[in-house]
Design a protein around this motif. Structure first.
Motif, PDB file in Angstrom:
ATOM      1  N   ARG A 467      41.228 -20.514  14.328  1.00 33.53           N
ATOM      2  CA  ARG A 467      40.018 -20.686  13.508  1.00 33.53           C
ATOM      3  C   ARG A 467      40.080 -22.000  12.725  1.00 33.53           C
ATOM      4  O   ARG A 467      39.089 -22.735  12.623  1.00 33.53           O
ATOM      5  N   ILE A 468      41.251 -22.305  12.177  1.00 35.70           N
ATOM      6  CA  ILE A 468      41.424 -23.547  11.428  1.00 35.70           C
ATOM      7  C   ILE A 468      41.315 -24.738  12.369  1.00 35.70           C
ATOM      8  O   ILE A 468      40.664 -25.742  12.056  1.00 35.70           O
ATOM      9  N   CYS A 469      41.944 -24.637  13.542  1.00 39.56           N
ATOM     10  CA  CYS A 469      41.873 -25.731  14.518  1.00 39.56           C
ATOM     11  C   CYS A 469      40.437 -25.996  14.941  1.00 39.56           C
ATOM     12  O   CYS A 469      40.021 -27.160  15.093  1.00 39.56           O
ATOM     13  N   SER A 470      39.664 -24.945  15.120  1.00 43.04           N
ATOM     14  CA  SER A 470      38.252 -25.075  15.484  1.00 43.04           C
ATOM     15  C   SER A 470      37.474 -25.792  14.376  1.00 43.04           C
ATOM     16  O   SER A 470      36.642 -26.672  14.648  1.00 43.04           O
ATOM     17  N   LEU A 471      37.748 -25.416  13.127  1.00 46.63           N
ATOM     18  CA  LEU A 471      37.099 -26.060  11.981  1.00 46.63           C
ATOM     19  C   LEU A 471      37.425 -27.554  11.950  1.00 46.63           C
ATOM     20  O   LEU A 471      36.538 -28.396  11.744  1.00 46.63           O
TER      21      LEU A 471
END
Length: 581
Positions: A467-471
């Motif tokens: 999720r953080i990588c996507s952000l």
């Protein structure tokens, strides 16, 4: 290696001591040899971020009520330049401290500056440690206990290395002795049955009945035909045993490599016998007066050794005498050395020849009776087995599928092996679940392990990272990048979910130390689950994309620091940190 929790504890302790000394100088408190009391994190953060029992611990010595001492400390305490915004008295005399912005800044600066090394420590630097684990009998496939021991040993080795130790991973191959003799006779019987018919050749009563033995005999026959039919039985058994090992050992290595386990050493038991090291070790015990002969066999005075150790440890003589202590055979009447003799020699080799400071073995709980006996034998050799050999006993694994017990593989119809398990669930899921607290029986639910929702902890933690990588990708495409910590306005990260997340980033350093201290790498799992939960709460409460630039930058930096720590923790337990899910 910055540990901001330890730094805060040390500073709080120093502040309390400095305040006491200031109170002594102006006569508010009497002079005494007061020791620094420990500083802890309160269970309820409403009571502050850190607390000390200094006043309670010093009360008797100073002959003052704890609250009066605490008030004197507070009156003489200077928090300027410290990590703390305030201190206050609570309850019967606890002194509670509340963190200020500089501590939270310090945590995020440490994550940024240390990166992949964040969470590591150096307190075990200079220690040479061996972790021996799995060491499965090479006479058959690896089972669930081996699967659990594999990840526990491998992760513990990683944790110890993260704390600065020089760590060696070792697999002890039991390629000698009774088990191999039984293995040879079992393959021999199946091999002769292929040639002469099953009715013509009896199978040993205590032989290995598994289908894998039939497969080995058939494979040898397919390659070599009946060339061993008329061979000397001992030569035939030796040839078939070596063939079986030549198939099984590479299979073990392949399965363990698939499980992300690589050993530094595969140590052969046979090498101890062939080199004469077992005989030499037994001779040393004899020279030291710890053996005797009876019924043609050579015995170790295990009962005397253990009795002596228990008395040294402070056990009452009357209690020791009630124990059913027994001696052990080292060399049988037929001249063959026992497995216990080889095990003593093996561990003597670890300490006396290879110079390990500490040796850690991961064993099944059914070996608990062997622990004190082996340590005692090493003590008898002058190697301090009691102080330098540690045994981690792990409990059994109960395999479930949607709540129902599972014993057989769907694919093969046989007892589930490590290979079968990895055909059903991902390696990451297996490693996560088996990295559970060693001294508790665990339930591994195959259904839960493949679920893609928050009920599955490994999915929940990996999803937080993804999720953080996507952000980061989305904002990067818009030209927004993670700022340097020096450019972050920490006053914008003062919300409850933000400070809770930063505290959990700091806690990661503590959990690695605890995992190494307790020989319990499941500390890492629990820390990562809580970190993922803290991140999800932060993410849901604090908008990042579309926020005012300074707020967006601060929150984006906190999210990226979380990504780093999640990745570091997952790497420790040998689990991938996916960027997409």
């Amino acid at each position: 290696m910055i540990n901001m929790i330890q730094n805060a504890k040390d500073q709080a302790a120093a502040l309390a001591m400095s305040a006491y000394q200031a109170a002594v100088r102006d006569g508010t408190l009497p002079q005494a040899e007061v020791k620094t009391a420990p500083v802890e994190i309160p269970k309820d953060t409403a009571n502050g971020d850190f607390t000390t029992t200094f006043a309670l611990a010093a009360s008797k010595l100073l002959r003052q009520p704890p609250q009066k001492i605490a008030q004197a400390l507070l009156d003489h305490m200077d928090l300027a330049g410290s990590y703390f915004a305030s201190a206050e008295i609570a309850g019967p005399g606890f002194l509670n401290f509340r963190l200020n912005e500089s501590w939270y800044q310090g945590v995020m600066t440490a994550v940024e500056s240390e990166g992949d090394a964040y969470g590591t420590a150096g307190h075990l630097k200079g220690q040479k440690i061996m972790v021996e684990f799995v060491s499965a009998n090479p006479t058959g496939p690896m089972h669930m206990g081996n699967a659990r021991g594999g990840v526990l040993g491998d992760t513990l080795a990683s944790v110890l290395a993260a704390c600065g130790a020089d760590v060696t991973r070792e697999f002890y191959v039991n390629d000698a002795g009774h088990q191999i003799d039984k293995f040879a006779h079992s393959i021999e019987a199946r091999y002769l049955q292929i040639i002469q018919g099953e009715d013509a050749v009896p199978f040993p009563e205590d032989g290995y009945q598994g289908a894998d033995i039939r497969e080995l005999a058939q494979a040898y026959y397919d390659q070599n035909g009946d060339k061993l039919l008329h061979a000397d039985p001992q030569e035939r058994q030796e040839a078939l045993a070596q063939y079986g090992l030549s198939v099984n050992l590479p299979k073990m290595k392949t399965d363990l490599r698939r499980y992300k386990i690589e050993y530094d050493n595969w140590f052969l038991e046979s090498s101890l016998h062939e080199s004469g090291y077992v005989a030499e070790t037994v001779d040393l015990l004899t020279e030291r007066g710890w053996t005797y002969e009876k019924d043609g066999a050579l015995w170790l005075r295990t009962a005397d050794i253990m009795r002596e150790n228990l008395l040294k440890a402070g056990k009452r003589p009357s209690d020791v005498e009630k124990l059913d202590l027994k001696d052990d055979v080292l060399r049988r009447a037929n001249g063959f050395y026992t497995y216990f003799a080889a095990d003593i020699a093996y561990h003597r080799n670890k300490f006396a020849v290879r110079g390990f400071d500490r040796v850690i073995n991961i064993w099944g709980a059914d070996h608990h009776g062997h622990v004190a006996r082996l340590k005692g034998a090493l003590d008898a050799l002058g190697l301090d087995g009691t102080g330098r050999l540690d045994i981690v006993l792990m409990q059994l694994v109960k395999l479930l599928r949607d709540g129902e017990a599972v014993r057989m593989s769907k694919r093969t119809g046989k007892a589930i092996s490590l290979s079968d398990l990895l055909d059903e669930v991902s390696v990451d899921a297996a490693r996560w679940y088996f990295n559970a607290k060693p001294d508790t029986q665990m339930e591994f639910d195959l259904g839960l392990a493949v679920r893609e929702d928050s009920e599955n902890p490994i999915y929940y933690v990996e999803y937080a990272h993804a999720r953080i990588c996507s952000l980061l990708r989305t904002l990067g495409e818009e030209g927004v990048h993670v700022p340097a910590q020096a450019d972050v306005d920490m006053s914008l990260l003062a919300g409850e979910t933000e400070t809770a997340l930063i505290k959990q980033l700091a806690q990661f350093c503590e959990e690695i130390k605890l995992a190494a201290r307790d020989y319990d790498p499941s500390h890492i799992n629990r820390c990562l689950q809580e970190l993922a939960a803290c991140f999800h709460r932060f993410y849901n409460a604090c908008r990042i994309k579309g926020e005012e630039a300074a707020v967006q930058a601060a929150r984006l930096k906190l999210a990226d620091d979380t990504r780093v720590v999640l990745r570091n923790g997952l790497r420790l337990i040998g689990v991938d940190a996916p960027e997409k899910m």
